[in-house]
Design a protein around this motif. Structure first.
Motif, mmCIF file in Angstrom:
data_model
loop_
_atom_site.group_PDB
_atom_site.id
_atom_site.type_symbol
_atom_site.label_atom_id
_atom_site.label_comp_id
_atom_site.label_asym_id
_atom_site.label_seq_id
_atom_site.Cartn_x
_atom_site.Cartn_y
_atom_site.Cartn_z
ATOM 1 N N ILE A 18 0.840 -1.201 0.000
ATOM 2 C CA ILE A 18 0.000 0.000 0.000
ATOM 3 C C ILE A 18 0.874 1.250 0.000
ATOM 4 C CG2 ILE A 18 -1.847 1.237 1.215
ATOM 5 C CD1 ILE A 18 -2.489 -1.439 2.640
ATOM 6 N N VAL A 19 0.469 2.234 -0.790
ATOM 7 C CA VAL A 19 1.091 3.562 -0.768
ATOM 8 C C VAL A 19 0.015 4.545 -0.321
ATOM 9 C CG1 VAL A 19 2.264 5.358 -2.079
ATOM 10 C CG2 VAL A 19 2.617 2.960 -2.680
ATOM 11 N N MET A 20 0.300 5.290 0.749
ATOM 12 C CA MET A 20 -0.704 6.221 1.254
ATOM 13 C C MET A 20 -0.045 7.465 1.828
ATOM 14 S SD MET A 20 -1.953 4.092 4.639
ATOM 15 C CE MET A 20 -3.278 5.256 4.911
ATOM 16 N N GLU A 21 -0.841 8.500 1.950
ATOM 17 C CA GLU A 21 -0.349 9.748 2.511
ATOM 18 C C GLU A 21 -0.027 9.559 3.985
ATOM 19 O OE1 GLU A 21 -3.431 12.537 1.802
ATOM 20 O OE2 GLU A 21 -3.205 12.503 -0.380
ATOM 21 N N ASN A 22 1.024 10.224 4.426
ATOM 22 C CA ASN A 22 1.460 10.110 5.812
ATOM 23 C C ASN A 22 0.753 11.151 6.665
ATOM 24 O OD1 ASN A 22 2.797 9.721 8.199
ATOM 25 N ND2 ASN A 22 4.856 9.919 7.353
ATOM 26 N N PRO A 23 -0.016 10.728 7.677
ATOM 27 C CA PRO A 23 -0.705 11.698 8.530
ATOM 28 C C PRO A 23 0.233 12.400 9.512
ATOM 29 C CG PRO A 23 -1.090 9.490 9.345
ATOM 30 C CD PRO A 23 -0.324 9.336 8.059
ATOM 31 N N GLU A 24 1.444 11.855 9.685
ATOM 32 C CA GLU A 24 2.423 12.424 10.604
ATOM 33 C C GLU A 24 3.424 13.284 9.846
ATOM 34 O OE1 GLU A 24 2.028 11.908 13.743
ATOM 35 O OE2 GLU A 24 0.507 10.318 13.637
ATOM 36 N N ASP A 25 4.201 14.047 10.582
ATOM 37 C CA ASP A 25 5.286 14.801 9.969
ATOM 38 C C ASP A 25 6.366 13.837 9.504
ATOM 39 O OD1 ASP A 25 4.011 17.169 10.487
ATOM 40 O OD2 ASP A 25 4.997 17.452 12.434
ATOM 41 N N VAL B 255 4.897 10.322 2.066
ATOM 42 C CA VAL B 255 4.209 9.121 1.599
ATOM 43 C C VAL B 255 4.703 7.913 2.392
ATOM 44 C CG1 VAL B 255 3.803 7.599 -0.372
ATOM 45 C CG2 VAL B 255 3.923 10.064 -0.726
ATOM 46 N N LEU B 256 3.782 7.007 2.724
ATOM 47 C CA LEU B 256 4.127 5.767 3.422
ATOM 48 C C LEU B 256 4.061 4.602 2.446
ATOM 49 C CD1 LEU B 256 2.079 6.164 6.732
ATOM 50 C CD2 LEU B 256 4.540 6.481 6.430
ATOM 51 N N TYR B 257 5.040 3.703 2.534
ATOM 52 C CA TYR B 257 5.077 2.486 1.720
ATOM 53 C C TYR B 257 4.962 1.302 2.674
ATOM 54 C CZ TYR B 257 6.741 5.754 -1.798
ATOM 55 O OH TYR B 257 6.860 6.817 -2.664
ATOM 56 N N LEU B 258 3.841 0.596 2.608
ATOM 57 C CA LEU B 258 3.503 -0.388 3.618
ATOM 58 C C LEU B 258 3.272 -1.765 2.998
ATOM 59 C CD1 LEU B 258 0.726 1.698 5.413
ATOM 60 C CD2 LEU B 258 3.183 1.778 5.889
ATOM 61 N N ALA C 265 14.420 -6.800 6.921
ATOM 62 C CA ALA C 265 15.704 -6.767 6.231
ATOM 63 C C ALA C 265 15.681 -5.817 5.035
ATOM 64 C CB ALA C 265 16.100 -8.172 5.778
ATOM 65 N N LEU C 266 14.496 -5.605 4.458
ATOM 66 C CA LEU C 266 14.366 -4.679 3.323
ATOM 67 C C LEU C 266 14.070 -3.249 3.768
ATOM 68 C CD1 LEU C 266 12.196 -6.795 0.820
ATOM 69 C CD2 LEU C 266 14.680 -6.733 1.084
ATOM 70 N N GLY C 267 13.831 -3.063 5.055
ATOM 71 C CA GLY C 267 13.498 -1.727 5.544
ATOM 72 C C GLY C 267 12.078 -1.313 5.205
ATOM 73 N N VAL C 268 11.164 -2.288 5.101
ATOM 74 C CA VAL C 268 9.771 -2.015 4.732
ATOM 75 C C VAL C 268 8.878 -2.180 5.953
ATOM 76 C CG1 VAL C 268 7.827 -2.773 3.307
ATOM 77 C CG2 VAL C 268 10.127 -2.742 2.344
ATOM 78 N N ASN C 269 7.948 -1.239 6.129
ATOM 79 C CA ASN C 269 7.012 -1.265 7.243
ATOM 80 C C ASN C 269 6.015 -2.403 7.037
ATOM 81 O OD1 ASN C 269 4.593 -0.673 8.816
ATOM 82 N ND2 ASN C 269 5.527 1.291 9.266
ATOM 83 N N TYR C 270 6.001 -3.379 7.945
ATOM 84 C CA TYR C 270 5.163 -4.575 7.821
ATOM 85 C C TYR C 270 4.389 -4.793 9.114
ATOM 86 C CZ TYR C 270 3.921 -9.563 7.666
ATOM 87 O OH TYR C 270 3.248 -10.760 7.709
#
Length: 420
Positions: free
Chosen positions: A357-364, A368-371, A401-406
């Motif tokens: 998923i790619v979505m807008e980041n609600p935080e500072d 964009v977030l890549y999840l 290991a890939l640095g991806v938010n899971y």
């Protein structure tokens, strides 16, 4: 029935086989895709037997089992009396595998449909960035602590119940119909004799049996003979190994595999191996059943948010509402139901993650977030099937290991920014 091997061979020019008794006995064919009940099926046992023949994984020309949702479809043409049976069967599957494991309820009839790739998505910067982050393949390394493994196995093996081998001899009359294709045994009530087989035959090599059972798992697991021998020497259940070596070996190996799987997963480490999934593997079109598709609509005027113009779901209770909520969210820029060829290797078989998923980041911070998200009916992994829990833990380490938010989620409300 006399030439069934010839009929089932791929060299025989046969396109269709009809048999009125193939689902009862004497016919071992995994490739059953349609069942038509031409008479009233009275007992639930017989219905289970028939459906069981049809839900086995089919075999291709190479003798390999095919795990493809587009192929593994059983169609039953039946009377209305099947409705209650199917409802009960669905409920049993839900109790055993959870809501996410339940297939969509069978409709009275099915129509096929096609979902098409939105090729312009492949050119979007957000998609390219997402794919560059998740496409990398990894290999894993594990360390086995033999001393701890033996210590974990022995208490359960000591408590295992392993009975002496016995056979039952029954006397029966045979009935053959003159005017019908029937040949059955009628067992005489009370004409059964139980015979204890313990100590009647030479003992096999117990360690060799255990090695063979370990290697014939999927995927194969191997332990040194020294470790297997230490388990045998350490258990208090050694006397039953002499009385029933095969059942002892089966019980021991089942416990060993379970404890070994836990140990492999708990200490697993992933690292990139220099390979990646190719974007070209995405099919231009996928044909599936219309009942299993949620259309990806053009809500924001940008051509929709999913990679395809329709999203194929696996479960009514979890994935379908998750897709419907993603389609409503304005902060979701794009998402992918990851294809079945996107596999993460684990010691207990490949893991197939659900969503990217790619979505807008609600935080500072990053705009964009890549999840990567896994949808389940519960956040308590211990309530899942053991192998399912283990694969998720491995998937978490792979994406770390890939640095991806899971993460594992139960609904789209658990994504950043809350509600839908």
């Amino acid at each position: 029935m006399r030439e069934k091997e010839k009929l089932l061979s791929f060299g025989e020019p046969v396109s269709f086989i009809f048999s009125h008794s193939a689902l009862k006995e004497g016919w071992d064919n995994p490739n059953v895709f349609q069942i038509c009940t031409m008479r009233e099926v009275g007992s639930e046992t017989e219905r289970r037997q028939q459906v069981g023949r049809g839900v086995r994984l089919p075999v291709n020309q190479d003798g390999d089992r095919i795990r493809d949702d587009q192929v593994n479809v059983l169609t039953v043409v039946a009377s209305e009396t099947y409705e209650r049976f199917v409802t009960g069967l669905q409920s049993e599957i839900e109790r055993e595998y959870g809501t996410e494991g339940v297939p969509p309820p069978p409709p009275p009839h099915r129509n096929k449909t096609t979902v098409s790739l939105r090729k312009n998505f492949l050119l979007k910067p957000e998609f390219k960035e997402l794919w560059d982050r998740i496409k990398l393949k990894t290999r894993y390394a594990v360390v086995i602590d033999s001393v701890k493994l033996i210590a974990d196995v022995l208490p359960e093996l000591d408590a295992a119940t392993i009975r002496k081998p016995r056979i039952t001899v029954s006397k029966a009359e045979m009935r053959a119909g003159d005017n019908e294709d029937i040949f059955e045994a009628i067992v005489q009530s009370g004409a059964r004799t139980a015979i204890d087989l313990a100590g009647r035959y030479p003992l096999p090599n117990l360690i060799e049996i255990m090695e063979s059972l370990m290697e014939n798992t999927s995927p194969p697991m191997r332990l040194s003979r020294k470790t297997l021998l230490a388990i045998y020497n350490g258990t208090k259940n050694r006397p039953v190994a002499v009385e029933n070596p095969h059942e002892f070996a089966v019980a021991a190996v089942n416990i060993v595999k379970d404890k070994l799987a836990d140990q492999l997963v708990s200490g697993i480490k992933y690292q990139k191996d220099g390979q990646w999934f190719e974007m070209s593997q995405f099919l231009d079109e996928i044909t599936t059943w219309e009942d299993y598709v949620v259309k990806s609509t053009d809500v924001a005027g940008v051509g929709g948010t999913h990679l395809y113009d329709g999203v194929i779901f696996d479960s009514e209770g979890i994935e379908k509402p998750f897709i419907q909520d993603l389609e409503k969210r304005k902060d979701v820029k794009l998402y992918i139901k990851l294809p079945d060829w996107f596999k993460v290797p684990t010691p207990i078989g490949n893991y197939e993650p659900d969503w990217a998923i790619v979505m807008e980041n609600p935080e500072d911070g990053d705009p964009v977030l890549y999840l990567v998200r896994e949808t389940k009916s519960t956040l308590d992994l211990s309530k899942l099937r053991p192998d399912e829990e283990r694969k998720i833990k491995c998937g978490r380490q792979h994406f770390h290991a890939l640095g991806v938010n899971y993460k594992v989620v139960t609904s789209a409300k658990e994504l950043p920014n809350g509600g839908v």
